[in-house]
Design a protein around this motif. Structure first.
Motif, short mmCIF file in Angstrom:
data_model
loop_
_atom_site.label_atom_id
_atom_site.label_comp_id
_atom_site.label_asym_id
_atom_site.label_seq_id
_atom_site.Cartn_x
_atom_site.Cartn_y
_atom_site.Cartn_z
N ASP A 210 0.74 -1.26 0.12
CA ASP A 210 -0.01 0.06 0.08
C ASP A 210 0.91 1.24 -0.14
O ASP A 210 0.50 2.17 0.67
N TYR A 211 1.77 1.49 -0.77
CA TYR A 211 2.59 2.61 -1.02
C TYR A 211 1.68 3.44 -1.62
O TYR A 211 0.81 3.14 -2.40
N ILE A 212 2.00 5.10 -1.40
CA ILE A 212 0.97 5.96 -1.98
C ILE A 212 1.44 6.77 -2.96
O ILE A 212 2.43 6.80 -3.34
N ASP A 213 0.34 7.45 -3.33
CA ASP A 213 0.77 8.41 -4.33
C ASP A 213 -0.05 9.91 -3.37
O ASP A 213 -1.14 9.88 -3.43
N GLU A 214 0.89 10.80 -3.09
CA GLU A 214 0.27 11.94 -2.16
C GLU A 214 -0.60 12.75 -3.05
O GLU A 214 -1.22 13.62 -2.07
N THR A 215 -0.68 12.55 -4.35
CA THR A 215 -1.58 13.41 -4.92
C THR A 215 -2.99 12.74 -5.23
O THR A 215 -3.86 13.19 -5.84
N ASN A 216 -3.09 11.30 -4.71
CA ASN A 216 -4.17 10.56 -4.94
C ASN A 216 -4.27 9.66 -3.85
O ASN A 216 -3.58 8.70 -3.80
N SER A 217 -5.26 10.00 -3.01
CA SER A 217 -5.33 9.10 -1.63
C SER A 217 -5.86 7.86 -1.87
O SER A 217 -5.91 7.12 -1.06
N ALA A 219 -4.91 5.85 -4.10
CA ALA A 219 -3.94 4.90 -5.05
C ALA A 219 -3.20 4.06 -4.01
O ALA A 219 -2.83 4.75 -3.13
N ARG A 220 -2.86 3.13 -4.49
CA ARG A 220 -1.98 2.02 -3.46
C ARG A 220 -1.13 1.13 -4.49
O ARG A 220 -1.75 0.60 -5.49
N TYR A 221 -0.04 1.12 -4.09
CA TYR A 221 1.20 0.32 -4.84
C TYR A 221 1.73 -0.55 -4.24
O TYR A 221 2.23 -0.31 -3.13
N PRO A 222 2.28 -1.77 -4.90
CA PRO A 222 3.28 -2.52 -4.31
C PRO A 222 4.69 -2.24 -4.70
O PRO A 222 4.72 -1.42 -5.93
N MET A 223 5.71 -2.69 -4.55
CA MET A 223 6.94 -2.53 -5.19
C MET A 223 6.92 -3.52 -6.50
O MET A 223 6.45 -4.56 -6.36
N ILE A 224 7.47 -2.92 -7.58
CA ILE A 224 7.26 -3.84 -8.65
C ILE A 224 8.85 -3.75 -9.46
O ILE A 224 9.55 -2.76 -9.30
N ILE A 225 8.99 -4.90 -10.15
CA ILE A 225 9.93 -5.22 -10.98
C ILE A 225 9.31 -4.87 -12.49
O ILE A 225 8.73 -5.65 -13.10
N ALA A 226 9.61 -3.80 -13.02
CA ALA A 226 8.95 -3.09 -14.22
C ALA A 226 9.99 -3.61 -15.47
O ALA A 226 11.07 -3.72 -15.25
N TRP A 227 9.32 -4.03 -16.57
CA TRP A 227 9.97 -4.16 -17.99
C TRP A 227 9.41 -3.08 -18.91
O TRP A 227 10.11 -3.24 -20.05
N GLU A 228 8.41 -2.45 -18.85
CA GLU A 228 7.97 -1.80 -19.54
C GLU A 228 7.61 -0.21 -18.98
O GLU A 228 7.23 0.09 -17.87
N GLU A 229 8.06 0.83 -19.52
CA GLU A 229 7.82 2.18 -19.15
C GLU A 229 7.23 3.21 -20.12
O GLU A 229 7.86 3.02 -21.32
N LYS A 230 6.14 3.74 -19.79
CA LYS A 230 5.39 4.59 -20.76
C LYS A 230 5.08 3.90 -22.31
O LYS A 230 5.15 4.40 -23.04
N GLY A 231 4.67 2.70 -21.89
CA GLY A 231 4.37 1.81 -23.11
C GLY A 231 5.35 1.06 -23.81
O GLY A 231 4.92 0.75 -24.88
N ILE A 232 6.72 1.51 -23.51
CA ILE A 232 7.81 1.04 -24.49
C ILE A 232 8.62 -0.08 -23.49
O ILE A 232 9.02 0.28 -22.43
N GLU A 233 9.01 -1.10 -23.84
CA GLU A 233 9.70 -2.04 -23.31
C GLU A 233 11.07 -1.48 -23.32
O GLU A 233 11.75 -0.96 -24.28
N TYR A 234 11.92 -1.92 -22.06
CA TYR A 234 13.43 -1.70 -22.07
C TYR A 234 14.19 -2.40 -23.39
O TYR A 234 13.76 -3.70 -23.50
N ASP A 235 15.15 -1.79 -23.78
CA ASP A 235 15.87 -2.27 -24.79
C ASP A 235 17.21 -3.30 -24.18
O ASP A 235 17.86 -2.61 -23.52
#
Length: 269
Positions: A210-217, A219-235
């Motif tokens: 339940d990590y937060i977004d101070e601008t959106n009460s 919103a709740r988030y876990p830690m994630i391992i991302a492979w895509e940013e802004k719709g584009i996969e990392y090279d």
């Protein structure tokens, strides 16, 4: 008696004279015949010479015509032979070119397969330390973990006060560690980048969903391992295509430095 001898001698002389005359006549006749035969031979030879002289132009003309025909045939045959050799050489070149092109395509395909294989090995995310057994996950394997995938716009705040929203897609870190059978004795989790940059978290921080977004009460988030940013996969050619993304613990929390790009491994201690 004396007269008889004279008569007998006279008869003998007449006989001898007659024989001599006959012999001379025979010799003369023989000489004439030889001369006649010689003259006839010469006439025959002259006739044959004239015949050969007459035939020679005809034979020469015929030979010239045959030579002309041969000269006409030989260039044609030589041209056809040259054309056949030229066509054979061209066919050989074409076959060679096709073979080389085929070999190049095959080598290119093999190289691509090798590069893809190497790429998959390079992008494996390793998890080490206090787990049942050390494990690694390829990008494709992570993408197939539908129950672990999380996607959202993450709010960030850096040390200079810069804020922003970035859309990420990846897998839930703690659920991935559970799949890897993290040991109950584990207390810390360190995320290490290829360049050596790292961030350490407690197990409790990694478990937090339940990590937060101070601008959106809401919103709740876990830690994630991302492979895509802004719709584009990392090279993968720019580094391991894995990035740790963490929300804010509370309002004003500077969370951007916790993000780790090009993750090489996760160490559990």
């Amino acid at each position: 008696m004396k007269n008889k001898l004279l008569i007998l001698l006279f008869i003998i002389l007449l006989s001898l004279t007659s024989c001599t005359s006959n012999n001379n006549q025979i010799a003369a006749n023989s000489g004439d015949e030889t001369e006649v035969i010689k003259e006839e031979d010469e006439e025959i030879q002259d006739d044959e010479g004239r015949e050969e002289t007459v035939d020679e132009p005809e034979n020469k003309e015929q030979h010239n015509e045959e030579s002309k025909v041969d000269l006409e045939v030989e260039p044609k045959e030589e041209t056809e032979k040259n054309n056949e050799e030229k066509n054979a050489a061209q066919n050989e070149i074409n076959v060679k070119d096709n073979t080389e092109e085929s070999n190049e395509n095959e080598e290119s395909a093999q190289a691509e397969d090798k590069e893809e294989s190497n790429s998959e090995q390079e992008i494996a995310l390793k998890i080490q330390g206090l787990i049942e057994s050390e494990i690694s996950f390829t990008l494709n394997e992570l993408k197939e973990m539908n129950d672990l995938i999380f996607e959202a716009d993450f709010y960030s705040l850096n040390s200079f006060g810069t804020t922003g929203y970035t859309h990420f897609k990846g897998v839930n870190l703690w659920k991935l560690l559970e799949v890897s059978e993290i040991s109950p004795e584990a207390s810390t989790i360190t995320v290490i980048a290829q360049d050596g940059y790292k961030m350490m978290f407690t197990v409790e921080q990694a478990k937090k969903q339940d990590y937060i977004d101070e601008t959106n009460s809401d919103a709740r988030y876990p830690m994630i391992i991302a492979w895509e940013e802004k719709g584009i996969e990392y090279d993968p050619e720019e580094g391991a295509p894995f990035k740790l993304v963490v929300g804010q613990k509370e309002a004003g929390d500077v969370n951007k430095p916790n993000w780790v790009s090009n993750i090489d491994r996760i160490l559990i201690e």
